[in-house]
Design a protein around this motif. Structure first.
Motif, PDB file in Angstrom:
ATOM      1  N   PRO A 102       5.654  -3.575   6.818  1.00  0.00           N
ATOM      2  CA  PRO A 102       4.653  -2.608   6.340  1.00  0.00           C
ATOM      3  C   PRO A 102       3.313  -3.259   5.972  1.00  0.00           C
ATOM      4  N   LYS A 103       3.361  -4.405   5.315  1.00  0.00           N
ATOM      5  CA  LYS A 103       2.112  -5.098   4.936  1.00  0.00           C
ATOM      6  C   LYS A 103       1.297  -5.445   6.186  1.00  0.00           C
ATOM      7  N   GLY A 104       2.006  -5.725   7.277  1.00  0.00           N
ATOM      8  CA  GLY A 104       1.339  -6.028   8.542  1.00  0.00           C
ATOM      9  C   GLY A 104       0.514  -4.865   9.059  1.00  0.00           C
ATOM     10  N   PHE A 105       0.898  -3.658   8.644  1.00  0.00           N
ATOM     11  CA  PHE A 105       0.152  -2.453   9.049  1.00  0.00           C
ATOM     12  C   PHE A 105      -1.235  -2.490   8.398  1.00  0.00           C
ATOM     13  N   ARG A 106      -1.250  -2.847   7.091  1.00  0.00           N
ATOM     14  CA  ARG A 106      -2.538  -2.949   6.369  1.00  0.00           C
ATOM     15  C   ARG A 106      -3.377  -4.098   6.947  1.00  0.00           C
ATOM     16  N   ILE A 107      -2.717  -5.208   7.258  1.00  0.00           N
ATOM     17  CA  ILE A 107      -3.413  -6.372   7.819  1.00  0.00           C
ATOM     18  C   ILE A 107      -4.039  -6.000   9.175  1.00  0.00           C
ATOM     19  N   THR A 108      -3.230  -5.394  10.037  1.00  0.00           N
ATOM     20  CA  THR A 108      -3.712  -5.045  11.392  1.00  0.00           C
ATOM     21  C   THR A 108      -4.852  -4.037  11.326  1.00  0.00           C
ATOM     22  N   ALA A 109      -4.714  -3.011  10.481  1.00  0.00           N
ATOM     23  CA  ALA A 109      -5.772  -1.989  10.367  1.00  0.00           C
ATOM     24  C   ALA A 109      -7.069  -2.624   9.872  1.00  0.00           C
ATOM     25  N   ASN A 110      -6.962  -3.521   8.883  1.00  0.00           N
ATOM     26  CA  ASN A 110      -8.170  -4.192   8.376  1.00  0.00           C
ATOM     27  C   ASN A 110      -8.804  -5.069   9.452  1.00  0.00           C
ATOM     28  N   GLN A 111      -7.963  -5.764  10.221  1.00  0.00           N
ATOM     29  CA  GLN A 111      -8.529  -6.651  11.254  1.00  0.00           C
ATOM     30  C   GLN A 111      -9.219  -5.840  12.349  1.00  0.00           C
ATOM     31  N   LEU A 112      -8.636  -4.706  12.728  1.00  0.00           N
ATOM     32  CA  LEU A 112      -9.281  -3.859  13.747  1.00  0.00           C
ATOM     33  C   LEU A 112     -10.593  -3.287  13.211  1.00  0.00           C
ATOM     34  N   HIS A 113     -10.567  -2.887  11.958  1.00  0.00           N
ATOM     35  CA  HIS A 113     -11.787  -2.340  11.328  1.00  0.00           C
ATOM     36  C   HIS A 113     -12.879  -3.411  11.276  1.00  0.00           C
TER      37      HIS A 113
ATOM     38  N   ILE B  95      12.944   7.405   6.491  1.00  0.00           N
ATOM     39  CA  ILE B  95      12.037   7.786   5.397  1.00  0.00           C
ATOM     40  C   ILE B  95      11.509   6.531   4.710  1.00  0.00           C
ATOM     41  N   ASP B  96      12.408   5.578   4.475  1.00  0.00           N
ATOM     42  CA  ASP B  96      12.000   4.317   3.824  1.00  0.00           C
ATOM     43  C   ASP B  96      10.962   3.583   4.667  1.00  0.00           C
ATOM     44  N   TYR B  97      11.229   3.434   5.986  1.00  0.00           N
ATOM     45  CA  TYR B  97      10.284   2.745   6.881  1.00  0.00           C
ATOM     46  C   TYR B  97       8.919   3.446   6.821  1.00  0.00           C
ATOM     47  N   LEU B  98       8.926   4.760   6.976  1.00  0.00           N
ATOM     48  CA  LEU B  98       7.667   5.506   7.048  1.00  0.00           C
ATOM     49  C   LEU B  98       6.934   5.488   5.708  1.00  0.00           C
ATOM     50  N   GLN B  99       7.675   5.648   4.620  1.00  0.00           N
ATOM     51  CA  GLN B  99       7.093   5.640   3.281  1.00  0.00           C
ATOM     52  C   GLN B  99       6.350   4.328   3.044  1.00  0.00           C
ATOM     53  N   ARG B 100       6.994   3.226   3.384  1.00  0.00           N
ATOM     54  CA  ARG B 100       6.387   1.906   3.128  1.00  0.00           C
ATOM     55  C   ARG B 100       5.177   1.694   4.032  1.00  0.00           C
ATOM     56  N   HIS B 101       5.240   2.210   5.271  1.00  0.00           N
ATOM     57  CA  HIS B 101       4.091   2.023   6.173  1.00  0.00           C
ATOM     58  C   HIS B 101       2.927   2.928   5.786  1.00  0.00           C
ATOM     59  N   LEU B 102       3.237   4.158   5.377  1.00  0.00           N
ATOM     60  CA  LEU B 102       2.153   5.060   4.962  1.00  0.00           C
ATOM     61  C   LEU B 102       1.478   4.563   3.693  1.00  0.00           C
ATOM     62  N   ALA B 103       2.261   3.962   2.810  1.00  0.00           N
ATOM     63  CA  ALA B 103       1.675   3.420   1.572  1.00  0.00           C
ATOM     64  C   ALA B 103       0.683   2.307   1.905  1.00  0.00           C
TER      65      ALA B 103
ATOM     66  N   ILE C 244       2.758  15.863   4.359  1.00  0.00           N
ATOM     67  CA  ILE C 244       1.587  16.538   4.929  1.00  0.00           C
ATOM     68  C   ILE C 244       1.045  17.576   3.951  1.00  0.00           C
ATOM     69  N   ALA C 245       1.959  18.339   3.334  1.00  0.00           N
ATOM     70  CA  ALA C 245       1.520  19.407   2.397  1.00  0.00           C
ATOM     71  C   ALA C 245       0.732  18.812   1.231  1.00  0.00           C
ATOM     72  N   SER C 246       1.106  17.581   0.830  1.00  0.00           N
ATOM     73  CA  SER C 246       0.418  16.962  -0.317  1.00  0.00           C
ATOM     74  C   SER C 246      -0.721  16.050   0.134  1.00  0.00           C
ATOM     75  N   ASN C 247      -1.017  16.083   1.437  1.00  0.00           N
ATOM     76  CA  ASN C 247      -2.026  15.185   2.030  1.00  0.00           C
ATOM     77  C   ASN C 247      -1.767  13.732   1.641  1.00  0.00           C
ATOM     78  N   GLY C 248      -0.494  13.374   1.680  1.00  0.00           N
ATOM     79  CA  GLY C 248      -0.120  11.988   1.444  1.00  0.00           C
ATOM     80  C   GLY C 248       0.090  11.604  -0.009  1.00  0.00           C
ATOM     81  N   ALA C 249      -0.126  12.562  -0.938  1.00  0.00           N
ATOM     82  CA  ALA C 249       0.076  12.217  -2.361  1.00  0.00           C
ATOM     83  C   ALA C 249       1.561  11.997  -2.640  1.00  0.00           C
ATOM     84  N   ASP C 250       2.425  12.832  -1.967  1.00  0.00           N
ATOM     85  CA  ASP C 250       3.873  12.692  -2.227  1.00  0.00           C
ATOM     86  C   ASP C 250       4.522  11.848  -1.151  1.00  0.00           C
ATOM     87  N   LEU C 251       4.370  10.516  -1.270  1.00  0.00           N
ATOM     88  CA  LEU C 251       4.995   9.664  -0.237  1.00  0.00           C
ATOM     89  C   LEU C 251       6.467   9.422  -0.600  1.00  0.00           C
TER      90      LEU C 251
END
Ligand code: BGP
Length: 477
Positions: free
Chosen positions: A354-365, A397-405, A470-477
């Motif tokens: 999951p941390k790699g998701f934040r790393i990759t997004a930052n590097q692309l940005h 759910i665990d995989y997605l929750q950690r990646h969305l966070a 989706i209903a919480s726009n990501g507030a309820d991960l």
């Protein structure tokens, strides 16, 4: 600690591809495409790498793309389920050979055009934005037989004709487009990505990078057509992303990590900056690659760069120059990654980071300074129904929750991410393995690897979880 949140108009949804969902592989005039020649099992991998003996389906083989999950006939039912989850967007692809069955027909196939009209209307009736991929692993087989696919310059003009036809037809319905799905896959699975077939003695790298040039020019011409025909639309590129980590702080490992990242970034550098980077020109010199470019190509690339960077993220990658470490190469990874001792992997050997998701997004940005669109992310797992018949996919759910966070952290870092369409919101055919058993969905599809099952859809535990996200726009991960 402030509650991190997602932008108000964040495009939450899911992503599928024509060849992995539609089935109806010859219906209403559709022509054969690359994936219609991919059986399941061991030989699939060799064929995807460009070593195939027959360009017609063999009677003794099972081809999962031929029926897939019959989305072609069941799309309304599936879209109703996506709407129940509150989807804002659904990424789909148009199958080139539904529109031009041979890829070079004098007129487009009206029955194919009409299908996608029905599909987009159904989505819009549910206030779901279509996000459309022009090429998602389905080159028409006729173009392979006649021209050798993307190794031939002819495909540039044929792709432009296809792109202009669908951009014109759907200009009032589709406002988000992207050109080639995971364009860098051409280097790893060249038959799947670009319809390339190799013979003994071929200079594979020369053929791959010449084909890459043709796809890059074709992509720029599609961008040009989109900007002309649909001024209020956005069109992006699409990268199979996932940053490379050096296995140690040995500068040799660090340098190799940069090189491996650049192997993929090369495509996006051209599509986003509009020119070949110096390191690519050096690569061509060092490998004696003579890439034929037409005089007009430089201007085409320069004047038609993408509006956003679409990408898939499943995992980070790790690289080592130490032969002792390399023998740990994970089998399920086409990018030449070694196992990361700090991370777990999925049943198919895909590292979970999951941390790699934040790393990759930052590097692309940092690299492109353009909006990003996460158009694939998810966990492929062999879901087994519990005794009561339900699918308790807490691991998903665990995989997605950690990646969305981590994606939300990236947004807080200042990364402009416009949407997230998780891969396979409904179980569909796996591209790499051809299996139905490798499931990604919030919705279970009753079909197994051999094509048995009722194709009935049912909600997994993750269905309601994602609906609430989706209903919480990501507030309820
Ligand atoms: C990407 C493709 C998708 C999808 C996804 C999941 O490479 O763009 O088409 O297949 O991977 O991979 P798989 O289906 O092999 O598990």
């Amino acid at each position: 600690m402030t509650t991190l949140k997602f932008p108000e108009n964040f495009l939450w949804g899911g992503a599928i591809a024509a060849n992995q969902a539609e089935g109806a592989y010859l219906e209403d005039g559709k022509g054969l495409t690359v994936v219609d020649l991919l059986p399941t099992g061991e030989k699939r991998f060799d064929i995807m790498r460009g070593y195939i003996s027959s360009l017609t389906p063999l009677p003794e083989e099972f081809y999962p793309a031929h029926e897939a999950i019959d989305f072609y006939h069941r799309y309304a039912e599936d879209i109703a389920l996506f709407a129940e989850m509150g989807f804002k967007a659904l990424r789909v692809s148009i199958s080139w050979a539904r529109i031009f069955p041979t890829g070079e027909d004098a007129v487009p196939n009206e029955a194919g055009l009409a299908f996608y009209d029905r599909l987009f209307d159904e989505l819009l009736n549910h206030n779901i934005q279509p996000v459309v991929t022009l090429a998602h692993f389905d080159v028409p087989v006729h173009l392979i037989e006649k021209y050798g696919s993307w190794r031939h310059r002819k495909l540039v003009g044929l792709f432009e004709m296809y792109a202009r036809t669908v951009l014109e037809r759907y200009r009032n319905k589709v406002k988000y487009w992207m050109t080639f799905n995971e364009i860098n896959m051409l280097l790893h699975l060249p038959f799947l990505g670009a319809g390339l077939v190799f013979q003994e003695g071929d200079n594979v790298k020369q053929i791959q990078y010449q084909a890459a040039h043709h796809q890059l020019v074709a992509s720029a011409l599609a961008v040009k057509a989109c900007h002309e025909l649909i001024p209020d639309a956005q069109i992006g590129c699409m990268l199979a992303a996932g940053s490379f980590y050096p296995y140690t702080c040995n500068p040799e490992d660090v340098y190799q990590g940069m090189e491996k990242d650049r192997e993929s970034y090369f495509f996006i550098d051209v599509q986003s900056r509009g020119e070949y980077p110096g390191y690519a020109r050096r690569f061509f010199r060092d490998h004696q690659l003579d890439i034929v470019m037409e005089p007009e190509d430089a201007q085409i690339l320069k004047n038609n760069t993408v509006d956003y960077i679409g990408f898939s993220y499943y995992s980070s990658r790790t690289t080592s120059t130490d032969p002792e470490v390399i023998k740990n190469m994970t089998s399920g990874n086409v990018f030449g990654s070694v196992a990361n001792p700090y991370l777990q992997a999925s049943e198919w050997g895909w590292t979970i980071d999951p941390k790699g998701f934040r790393i990759t997004a930052n590097q692309l940005h940092d690299r492109y300074q353009k909006p990003l669109f996460v158009v694939e992310n998810g966990l492929g797992a062999a879901d087994e129904p519990a005794a009561d018949g339900t699918i308790q996919d807490d691991y998903r759910i665990d995989y997605l929750q950690r990646h969305l966070a981590e994606m939300r952290e990236a947004i807080e870092d200042g990364v402009d991410i416009i949407g997230y369409t998780s891969w396979g919101p409904i179980d569909i055919v796996s591209a790499s393995s051809g299996e139905m058993r490798k499931r990604y969905g919030y919705i279970y599809t009753d079909r197994d690897n051999e094509g048995n099952g009722s194709l009935e859809r049912s909600r997994k535990k993750s269905f309601d979880w994602y609906k609430q996200v989706i209903a919480s726009n990501g507030a309820d991960l």
